[in-house]
Design an enzyme around this catalytic site. Structure first.
Site, PDB file in Angstrom:
ATOM      1  N   TRP A   1      24.449  18.519   4.557  1.00 44.44           N
ATOM      2  CA  TRP A   1      23.000  18.338   4.567  1.00 44.44           C
ATOM      3  C   TRP A   1      22.283  19.489   3.848  1.00 44.44           C
ATOM      4  O   TRP A   1      21.120  19.369   3.498  1.00 44.44           O
ATOM      5  CB  TRP A   1      22.485  18.190   5.995  1.00 44.44           C
ATOM      6  CG  TRP A   1      23.082  19.153   6.969  1.00 44.44           C
ATOM      7  CD1 TRP A   1      22.634  20.404   7.288  1.00 44.44           C
ATOM      8  CD2 TRP A   1      24.262  18.948   7.757  1.00 44.44           C
ATOM      9  NE1 TRP A   1      23.449  20.985   8.218  1.00 44.44           N
ATOM     10  CE2 TRP A   1      24.456  20.121   8.544  1.00 44.44           C
ATOM     11  CE3 TRP A   1      25.172  17.894   7.895  1.00 44.44           C
ATOM     12  CZ2 TRP A   1      25.522  20.266   9.439  1.00 44.44           C
ATOM     13  CZ3 TRP A   1      26.220  18.050   8.779  1.00 44.44           C
ATOM     14  CH2 TRP A   1      26.393  19.208   9.538  1.00 44.44           C
ATOM     15  N   ARG A   2      22.991  20.596   3.661  1.00 42.23           N
ATOM     16  CA  ARG A   2      22.387  21.708   2.920  1.00 42.23           C
ATOM     17  C   ARG A   2      22.518  21.532   1.409  1.00 42.23           C
ATOM     18  O   ARG A   2      21.656  21.989   0.653  1.00 42.23           O
ATOM     19  CB  ARG A   2      23.057  23.035   3.316  1.00 42.23           C
ATOM     20  CG  ARG A   2      22.594  23.585   4.643  1.00 42.23           C
ATOM     21  CD  ARG A   2      23.291  24.904   4.944  1.00 42.23           C
ATOM     22  NE  ARG A   2      22.839  25.451   6.219  1.00 42.23           N
ATOM     23  CZ  ARG A   2      23.463  26.414   6.879  1.00 42.23           C
ATOM     24  NH1 ARG A   2      24.574  26.949   6.366  1.00 42.23           N
ATOM     25  NH2 ARG A   2      23.002  26.852   8.019  1.00 42.23           N
TER      26      ARG A   2
ATOM     27  N   GLU B   1      19.376  17.294  11.617  1.00 39.91           N
ATOM     28  CA  GLU B   1      18.800  18.073  12.712  1.00 39.91           C
ATOM     29  C   GLU B   1      18.846  17.305  14.032  1.00 39.91           C
ATOM     30  O   GLU B   1      19.083  17.897  15.091  1.00 39.91           O
ATOM     31  CB  GLU B   1      17.360  18.483  12.384  1.00 39.91           C
ATOM     32  CG  GLU B   1      17.242  19.517  11.280  1.00 39.91           C
ATOM     33  CD  GLU B   1      17.919  20.841  11.620  1.00 39.91           C
ATOM     34  OE1 GLU B   1      18.196  21.103  12.802  1.00 39.91           O
ATOM     35  OE2 GLU B   1      18.185  21.621  10.686  1.00 39.91           O
TER      36      GLU B   1
ATOM     37  N   THR C   1      25.049  19.403  19.785  1.00 39.79           N
ATOM     38  CA  THR C   1      26.333  18.981  19.217  1.00 39.79           C
ATOM     39  C   THR C   1      26.794  20.009  18.188  1.00 39.79           C
ATOM     40  O   THR C   1      25.992  20.503  17.394  1.00 39.79           O
ATOM     41  CB  THR C   1      26.208  17.599  18.543  1.00 39.79           C
ATOM     42  OG1 THR C   1      25.582  16.684  19.443  1.00 39.79           O
ATOM     43  CG2 THR C   1      27.575  17.056  18.163  1.00 39.79           C
TER      44      THR C   1
ATOM     45  N   TYR D   1      10.591  22.174  16.848  1.00 38.68           N
ATOM     46  CA  TYR D   1      11.737  22.694  16.097  1.00 38.68           C
ATOM     47  C   TYR D   1      12.085  21.784  14.923  1.00 38.68           C
ATOM     48  O   TYR D   1      12.209  22.238  13.780  1.00 38.68           O
ATOM     49  CB  TYR D   1      12.963  22.859  17.001  1.00 38.68           C
ATOM     50  CG  TYR D   1      14.226  23.014  16.185  1.00 38.68           C
ATOM     51  CD1 TYR D   1      14.481  24.201  15.498  1.00 38.68           C
ATOM     52  CD2 TYR D   1      15.124  21.962  16.033  1.00 38.68           C
ATOM     53  CE1 TYR D   1      15.601  24.328  14.690  1.00 38.68           C
ATOM     54  CE2 TYR D   1      16.242  22.084  15.232  1.00 38.68           C
ATOM     55  CZ  TYR D   1      16.480  23.277  14.564  1.00 38.68           C
ATOM     56  OH  TYR D   1      17.576  23.398  13.756  1.00 38.68           O
TER      57      TYR D   1
ATOM     58  N   ASP E   1      14.948  27.190  17.679  1.00 34.50           N
ATOM     59  CA  ASP E   1      15.884  26.537  18.588  1.00 34.50           C
ATOM     60  C   ASP E   1      16.555  27.594  19.450  1.00 34.50           C
ATOM     61  O   ASP E   1      16.142  28.763  19.463  1.00 34.50           O
ATOM     62  CB  ASP E   1      16.906  25.703  17.814  1.00 34.50           C
ATOM     63  CG  ASP E   1      17.841  26.555  16.957  1.00 34.50           C
ATOM     64  OD1 ASP E   1      17.634  27.784  16.856  1.00 34.50           O
ATOM     65  OD2 ASP E   1      18.796  25.989  16.388  1.00 34.50           O
TER      66      ASP E   1
ATOM     67  N   CYS F   1      28.405  42.225  16.394  1.00 31.60           N
ATOM     68  CA  CYS F   1      27.385  43.130  15.850  1.00 31.60           C
ATOM     69  C   CYS F   1      27.849  43.829  14.573  1.00 31.60           C
ATOM     70  O   CYS F   1      27.037  44.140  13.698  1.00 31.60           O
ATOM     71  CB  CYS F   1      26.989  44.168  16.902  1.00 31.60           C
ATOM     72  SG  CYS F   1      26.224  43.432  18.373  1.00 31.60           S
TER      73      CYS F   1
ATOM     74  N   CYS G   1      26.730  41.917  11.597  1.00 30.92           N
ATOM     75  CA  CYS G   1      25.333  41.484  11.593  1.00 30.92           C
ATOM     76  C   CYS G   1      24.486  42.283  10.603  1.00 30.92           C
ATOM     77  O   CYS G   1      24.480  43.510  10.641  1.00 30.92           O
ATOM     78  CB  CYS G   1      24.750  41.609  12.998  1.00 30.92           C
ATOM     79  SG  CYS G   1      23.033  41.044  13.100  1.00 30.92           S
TER      80      CYS G   1
ATOM     81  N   CYS H   1      18.367  46.112  15.289  1.00 26.29           N
ATOM     82  CA  CYS H   1      18.373  45.401  16.574  1.00 26.29           C
ATOM     83  C   CYS H   1      18.162  46.359  17.740  1.00 26.29           C
ATOM     84  O   CYS H   1      18.955  47.268  17.985  1.00 26.29           O
ATOM     85  CB  CYS H   1      19.698  44.661  16.733  1.00 26.29           C
ATOM     86  SG  CYS H   1      19.840  43.749  18.285  1.00 26.29           S
TER      87      CYS H   1
END
Length: 355
Positions: A25-26, A38, A44, A121, A139, A201, A204, A210
């Site tokens: 879908w991207r 979506e 799911t 969303y 979300d 982390c 990230c 953060c």
């Protein structure tokens, strides 16, 4: 609005550009494909959705095809994904697009929000990813990421907390490619700032920004209300065969698994004697009754404990649909609540129809 939100945009979108998973879908993010994906992705996993998405788009490639499809077809395409109200609302939304928008999914956040089955969303995801409109898409993944990055201790299942987070994000949404920013937040939550176990982390891009990581509190967040224990429901189901066909009944139009087909049964536990009485009370005469292994199926708030019996009937009793193996495969949607018995159904129907 927390100024840290503005700071995370550049490193997060750069990380996403380099690390985004390749998803069907991207690669072709048309409004329709984004919308379908979506809705499928709600509750799911991505890997589970991929084959369903491919089949759905192949059979129903656009809004008109979805709006005009028989309900039996859309339910069959959805079989196994669960939460069937999602696809029913998806079709209602498509019918609304045909009726009110000339078959074109509207490039407008409020108009998207007005469609059946679309909340803030999904409206934000379609608006930003498909149309480049700077609207947030918040979300569970996004709430988790931002709760940690901003060190927020509010209860994330509180609708007011989600609304505040949407307002904060709306104030900093990049005008250029807002869809990439929204997807980057989602992707980070799905693959790095994960929900179960410790976040990764060290991988990230926001580790140095953060606040929860700096305070050593990343595993304490987000804050969630304690889940209520699931209600246990005992059920007895029957796999009834006659002349190579299987009995099916349809659930009511309200409540759990509304309007779907199911194995006939009782909303209580029945021993063999009780099962024989239940069948006799409905005029169902079986040549033999065989106990099958028990099974369990977990819904969000309910847990079914299933007792099952199989029997060969002397005649097709009225009040049921008697379906062939081909009918079951092609036309009747049996929800995954009964999937423990799918192999037994296939085996017995094949045996009944063997030459």
């Amino acid at each position: 609005m927390d100024t840290l939100l503005q700071t995370i945009i550049k490193p997060l979108t750069a990380w996403f550009a380099a690390n985004a998973r390749v998803l069907p879908w991207r690669t072709v993010p048309t409004p329709y494909r984004v919308w379908v994906s979506e809705i499928m992705l709600q509750q799911t996993r991505v890997e589970a959705v991929k084959p369903y998405f491919a089949r759905f788009i192949e059979e129903l490639p656009d809004v008109r095809a979805l709006a005009e499809a028989p309900e039996a077809q859309i339910l069959k395409l959805w079989q196994g994904l669960g939460y069937y109200s999602r696809v029913r609302n998806l079709q209602k939304g498509a019918q609304e697009v045909m009726r009110r928008h000339g078959g074109e999914i509207p490039a407008d956040y409020q108009a998207l929000l007005a469609l059946p089955g679309i909340g803030s969303y999904t409206a934000g995801a379609i608006a930003s990813i498909a149309f480049g409109i700077p609207e947030p898409a918040v979300d569970g993944n996004v709430l988790r990421v931002l709760s940690r990055v901003l060190l927020r201790e509010e209860e994330i299942t509180d609708p007011k907390v989600k609304k505040r987070m949407e307002e904060d994000l709306r104030a900093v949404m990049p005008q250029e490619d807002p869809g990439a920013f929204n997807q980057a937040l989602m992707e980070l939550g799905a693959t790095v700032c994960v929900p179960n176990g410790a976040p990764h982390c060290e991988e990230c891009p926001l580790c140095g920004l953060c606040r929860a990581h700096e305070a050593g509190r990343e595993t304490e967040l987000p804050v969630r209300a304690k889940k209520k224990a699931r209600r246990i429901e005992q059920r007895t189901v029957f796999l009834l065969l006659c002349g190579g066909r299987m009995a099916l009944s349809r659930r009511g139009e309200q409540g759990l698994l509304a309007g779907l087909w199911e194995l006939p049964g009782a909303e209580e536990w029945l021993d063999r004697s009780g099962a024989e009485e239940w069948l006799a009370a409905r005029g169902i005469q079986v040549e033999s009754l065989e106990a099958l292994p028990g099974a369990k199926h977990i819904f969000t708030h309910v847990e079914w404990h299933l007792t099952a019996y199989a029997g060969v009937c002397r005649e097709e009793s009225p009040g049921y649909i008697w379906a062939s193996g081909e009918d079951v495969r092609e036309n009747y949607t049996l929800p995954s609540a009964f999937k423990a018995y799918f192999p037994e159904i296939d085996r017995r129907l094949a045996a009944e129809n063997a030459p």
